[in-house]
Design a protein around this motif. Structure first.
Motif, PDB file in Angstrom:
ATOM      1  N   VAL A   1      12.203 -14.540   6.076  1.00 33.81           N
ATOM      2  CA  VAL A   1      11.996 -13.252   5.427  1.00 33.81           C
ATOM      3  C   VAL A   1      12.259 -13.390   3.941  1.00 33.81           C
ATOM      4  CG1 VAL A   1      12.999 -10.928   5.193  1.00 33.81           C
ATOM      5  CG2 VAL A   1      12.516 -11.855   7.460  1.00 33.81           C
ATOM      6  N   ARG A   2      11.440 -12.706   3.158  1.00 27.58           N
ATOM      7  CA  ARG A   2      11.662 -12.581   1.704  1.00 27.58           C
ATOM      8  C   ARG A   2      11.825 -11.097   1.436  1.00 27.58           C
ATOM      9  NH1 ARG A   2      11.786 -11.556  -3.361  1.00 27.58           N
ATOM     10  NH2 ARG A   2      11.086 -13.088  -4.900  1.00 27.58           N
ATOM     11  N   THR A   3      13.034 -10.689   1.023  1.00 28.74           N
ATOM     12  CA  THR A   3      13.266  -9.285   0.706  1.00 28.74           C
ATOM     13  C   THR A   3      12.727  -8.988  -0.687  1.00 28.74           C
ATOM     14  OG1 THR A   3      15.492  -9.717  -0.141  1.00 28.74           O
ATOM     15  CG2 THR A   3      15.294  -9.148   2.205  1.00 28.74           C
ATOM     16  N   LEU A   4      12.323  -7.737  -0.877  1.00 32.44           N
ATOM     17  CA  LEU A   4      11.770  -7.280  -2.148  1.00 32.44           C
ATOM     18  C   LEU A   4      12.632  -6.133  -2.687  1.00 32.44           C
ATOM     19  CD1 LEU A   4       8.037  -7.411  -1.021  1.00 32.44           C
ATOM     20  CD2 LEU A   4       9.280  -9.120  -2.358  1.00 32.44           C
ATOM     21  N   THR A   5      12.283  -5.615  -3.832  1.00 29.35           N
ATOM     22  CA  THR A   5      13.100  -4.625  -4.531  1.00 29.35           C
ATOM     23  C   THR A   5      13.450  -3.418  -3.666  1.00 29.35           C
ATOM     24  OG1 THR A   5      12.098  -5.311  -6.614  1.00 29.35           O
ATOM     25  CG2 THR A   5      13.253  -3.212  -6.617  1.00 29.35           C
ATOM     26  N   SER A   6      12.522  -2.912  -2.879  1.00 30.69           N
ATOM     27  CA  SER A   6      12.800  -1.697  -2.095  1.00 30.69           C
ATOM     28  C   SER A   6      13.430  -1.987  -0.733  1.00 30.69           C
ATOM     29  CB  SER A   6      11.517  -0.878  -1.914  1.00 30.69           C
ATOM     30  OG  SER A   6      10.607  -1.567  -1.095  1.00 30.69           O
ATOM     31  N   TYR A   7      13.860  -3.216  -0.502  1.00 27.61           N
ATOM     32  CA  TYR A   7      14.498  -3.582   0.762  1.00 27.61           C
ATOM     33  C   TYR A   7      15.789  -2.796   0.973  1.00 27.61           C
ATOM     34  CZ  TYR A   7      17.274  -6.352   4.019  1.00 27.61           C
ATOM     35  OH  TYR A   7      18.077  -6.761   5.069  1.00 27.61           O
ATOM     36  N   ASP A   8      15.960  -2.290   2.177  1.00 30.56           N
ATOM     37  CA  ASP A   8      17.183  -1.595   2.581  1.00 30.56           C
ATOM     38  C   ASP A   8      17.901  -2.487   3.597  1.00 30.56           C
ATOM     39  OD1 ASP A   8      19.160   0.009   3.678  1.00 30.56           O
ATOM     40  OD2 ASP A   8      17.819   1.661   4.185  1.00 30.56           O
ATOM     41  N   PRO A   9      19.121  -2.934   3.293  1.00 34.81           N
ATOM     42  CA  PRO A   9      19.847  -3.812   4.216  1.00 34.81           C
ATOM     43  C   PRO A   9      20.067  -3.214   5.607  1.00 34.81           C
ATOM     44  CG  PRO A   9      20.922  -3.784   2.073  1.00 34.81           C
ATOM     45  CD  PRO A   9      19.859  -2.720   2.051  1.00 34.81           C
ATOM     46  N   ALA A  10      19.896  -1.911   5.750  1.00 36.17           N
ATOM     47  CA  ALA A  10      20.016  -1.299   7.071  1.00 36.17           C
ATOM     48  C   ALA A  10      18.798  -1.599   7.945  1.00 36.17           C
ATOM     49  CB  ALA A  10      20.194   0.216   6.932  1.00 36.17           C
ATOM     50  N   THR A  11      17.747  -2.169   7.346  1.00 39.06           N
ATOM     51  CA  THR A  11      16.552  -2.546   8.113  1.00 39.06           C
ATOM     52  C   THR A  11      16.882  -3.801   8.906  1.00 39.06           C
ATOM     53  OG1 THR A  11      15.109  -1.612   6.421  1.00 39.06           O
ATOM     54  CG2 THR A  11      14.117  -3.177   7.954  1.00 39.06           C
ATOM     55  N   ARG A  12      17.084  -3.609  10.179  1.00 35.52           N
ATOM     56  CA  ARG A  12      17.468  -4.701  11.068  1.00 35.52           C
ATOM     57  C   ARG A  12      16.739  -4.517  12.395  1.00 35.52           C
ATOM     58  NH1 ARG A  12      21.920  -6.795   8.705  1.00 35.52           N
ATOM     59  NH2 ARG A  12      23.000  -7.730  10.461  1.00 35.52           N
ATOM     60  N   GLY A  13      16.610  -5.603  13.132  1.00 31.44           N
ATOM     61  CA  GLY A  13      15.994  -5.515  14.443  1.00 31.44           C
ATOM     62  C   GLY A  13      14.934  -6.580  14.632  1.00 31.44           C
ATOM     63  N   ALA A  14      14.128  -6.376  15.630  1.00 32.14           N
ATOM     64  CA  ALA A  14      13.084  -7.337  15.987  1.00 32.14           C
ATOM     65  C   ALA A  14      11.853  -7.147  15.102  1.00 32.14           C
ATOM     66  CB  ALA A  14      12.702  -7.178  17.449  1.00 32.14           C
ATOM     67  N   PHE A  15      11.300  -8.261  14.646  1.00 30.37           N
ATOM     68  CA  PHE A  15      10.067  -8.211  13.874  1.00 30.37           C
ATOM     69  C   PHE A  15       8.888  -8.235  14.832  1.00 30.37           C
ATOM     70  CE2 PHE A  15       6.433  -9.857  11.603  1.00 30.37           C
ATOM     71  CZ  PHE A  15       6.480  -9.120  10.427  1.00 30.37           C
ATOM     72  N   ALA A  16       7.894  -7.395  14.548  1.00 26.58           N
ATOM     73  CA  ALA A  16       6.666  -7.359  15.350  1.00 26.58           C
ATOM     74  C   ALA A  16       5.471  -7.642  14.448  1.00 26.58           C
ATOM     75  CB  ALA A  16       6.507  -6.010  16.025  1.00 26.58           C
ATOM     76  N   TYR A  17       4.714  -8.660  14.807  1.00 27.74           N
ATOM     77  CA  TYR A  17       3.466  -8.978  14.118  1.00 27.74           C
ATOM     78  C   TYR A  17       2.375  -8.005  14.573  1.00 27.74           C
ATOM     79  CZ  TYR A  17       4.678 -13.566  12.144  1.00 27.74           C
ATOM     80  OH  TYR A  17       5.212 -14.595  11.398  1.00 27.74           O
ATOM     81  N   PRO A  18       1.285  -7.897  13.806  1.00 25.77           N
ATOM     82  CA  PRO A  18       0.116  -7.143  14.296  1.00 25.77           C
ATOM     83  C   PRO A  18      -0.403  -7.767  15.601  1.00 25.77           C
ATOM     84  CG  PRO A  18      -0.139  -7.682  11.978  1.00 25.77           C
ATOM     85  CD  PRO A  18       1.058  -8.421  12.466  1.00 25.77           C
ATOM     86  N   GLU A  19      -1.045  -6.974  16.409  1.00 29.65           N
ATOM     87  CA  GLU A  19      -1.518  -7.397  17.728  1.00 29.65           C
ATOM     88  C   GLU A  19      -2.276  -8.728  17.756  1.00 29.65           C
ATOM     89  OE1 GLU A  19      -1.893  -7.618  21.696  1.00 29.65           O
ATOM     90  OE2 GLU A  19      -0.635  -6.190  20.617  1.00 29.65           O
TER      91      GLU A  19
ATOM     92  N   LEU B   1      -7.776 -16.041  14.062  1.00 29.99           N
ATOM     93  CA  LEU B   1      -6.781 -15.014  13.784  1.00 29.99           C
ATOM     94  C   LEU B   1      -7.215 -14.161  12.603  1.00 29.99           C
ATOM     95  CD1 LEU B   1      -3.980 -13.652  14.016  1.00 29.99           C
ATOM     96  CD2 LEU B   1      -3.091 -15.525  12.583  1.00 29.99           C
ATOM     97  N   LEU B   2      -7.683 -14.787  11.561  1.00 33.45           N
ATOM     98  CA  LEU B   2      -8.139 -14.056  10.383  1.00 33.45           C
ATOM     99  C   LEU B   2      -9.286 -13.106  10.745  1.00 33.45           C
ATOM    100  CD1 LEU B   2      -7.654 -13.695   7.378  1.00 33.45           C
ATOM    101  CD2 LEU B   2      -9.174 -15.623   6.974  1.00 33.45           C
ATOM    102  N   ASP B   3     -10.227 -13.581  11.563  1.00 32.21           N
ATOM    103  CA  ASP B   3     -11.334 -12.725  12.016  1.00 32.21           C
ATOM    104  C   ASP B   3     -10.797 -11.497  12.754  1.00 32.21           C
ATOM    105  OD1 ASP B   3     -13.139 -14.607  11.020  1.00 32.21           O
ATOM    106  OD2 ASP B   3     -13.493 -15.533  12.983  1.00 32.21           O
ATOM    107  N   GLN B   4      -9.820 -11.703  13.632  1.00 27.85           N
ATOM    108  CA  GLN B   4      -9.259 -10.596  14.409  1.00 27.85           C
ATOM    109  C   GLN B   4      -8.463  -9.631  13.530  1.00 27.85           C
ATOM    110  OE1 GLN B   4      -7.185 -11.657  18.053  1.00 27.85           O
ATOM    111  NE2 GLN B   4      -8.417 -13.536  18.201  1.00 27.85           N
ATOM    112  N   LEU B   5      -7.718 -10.179  12.573  1.00 26.95           N
ATOM    113  CA  LEU B   5      -6.924  -9.320  11.685  1.00 26.95           C
ATOM    114  C   LEU B   5      -7.812  -8.372  10.889  1.00 26.95           C
ATOM    115  CD1 LEU B   5      -4.251 -11.847  10.380  1.00 26.95           C
ATOM    116  CD2 LEU B   5      -3.839  -9.848  11.849  1.00 26.95           C
ATOM    117  N   ARG B   6      -8.980  -8.876  10.462  1.00 26.01           N
ATOM    118  CA  ARG B   6      -9.897  -8.045   9.663  1.00 26.01           C
ATOM    119  C   ARG B   6     -10.342  -6.788  10.403  1.00 26.01           C
ATOM    120  NH1 ARG B   6     -11.514 -10.749   5.299  1.00 26.01           N
ATOM    121  NH2 ARG B   6     -11.585 -13.006   5.397  1.00 26.01           N
ATOM    122  N   THR B   7     -10.322  -6.827  11.719  1.00 30.26           N
ATOM    123  CA  THR B   7     -10.846  -5.707  12.497  1.00 30.26           C
ATOM    124  C   THR B   7      -9.751  -4.847  13.126  1.00 30.26           C
ATOM    125  OG1 THR B   7     -11.042  -7.032  14.511  1.00 30.26           O
ATOM    126  CG2 THR B   7     -12.956  -6.995  13.028  1.00 30.26           C
ATOM    127  N   CYS B   8      -8.494  -5.102  12.790  1.00 33.88           N
ATOM    128  CA  CYS B   8      -7.422  -4.304  13.397  1.00 33.88           C
ATOM    129  C   CYS B   8      -6.834  -3.345  12.362  1.00 33.88           C
ATOM    130  CB  CYS B   8      -6.343  -5.212  14.005  1.00 33.88           C
ATOM    131  SG  CYS B   8      -5.122  -5.859  12.863  1.00 33.88           S
TER     132      CYS B   8
END
Length: 171
Positions: free
Chosen positions: A148-166, A35-42
């Motif tokens: 999920v770990r929210t950070l300072t710029s998190y907007d609570p309106a951000t909702r929905g399905a999470f998508a990982y990189p391919e 997975l790490l090898d593939q992530l490096r090239t995407c």
């Protein structure tokens, strides 16, 4: 121990630590290393979020990476893999890597970090079950391990399905 950004010269050592951290007798080349090898090239690869931990003599003993994921159309970070050589585990290496990558993500204005992992480990870093934020895991069976770990710029309106990189979809 020093936490720093990964350099191109570190790639083999990072793959070695990832392999050692996840290898089992029946899987000497674990999926996390591939997975790490593939992530490096995407296109989701974010080199500023690929961090290594080095020991006293400069050898790489741990690694963490975040890549570009999305909640609906909103950018987010996908954390993983987090790898520490087995002989260096339970010595604060993973803790230091997690604090460093979360600090870097927050400092650069990222809204949240998502991961699939053991809640008993990741809650200490402020991770919560994603559905508490209206964010659904890519696979509903992953609840409660998808967090999920929210950070300072998190907007609570951000909702929905999470998508990982391919590359995560190829596991």
């Amino acid at each position: 121990m020093l936490i720093r950004r990964e350099t191109p010269a570190d790639e083999d050592a990072v793959r070695a630590v990832t392999t050692a951290a996840f290898a089992k007798p029946d899987t000497p080349d674990p999926v996390e290393a591939g997975l790490l090898d593939q992530l490096r090239t995407c296109g989701a690869w974010l080199p500023e979020f690929s961090l290594v931990a080095t020991g006293g003599d400069g050898e790489i003993v741990g690694h963490v990476v975040c890549t570009r994921g999305h909640v609906g159309t909103h950018p987010a970070l996908a954390l993983g893999p987090l790898s520490v050589y087995p002989e260096h585990q339970r010595r604060g290496v993973g803790l230091a890597l997690m604090h460093a990558v979360l600090g870097a993500a927050d400092a650069t204005g990222e809204p949240l970090v998502a991961l699939l992992g053991d809640p008993a480990y990741y809650t200490r870093f402020g991770f919560r079950v994603s559905t508490e934020y209206g964010i659904t895991p890519p696979d509903p069976a992953w609840t409660p391990y998808f967090q999920v770990r929210t950070l300072t710029s998190y907007d609570p309106a951000t909702r929905g399905a999470f998508a990982y990189p391919e590359p995560f979809n190829n596991l």
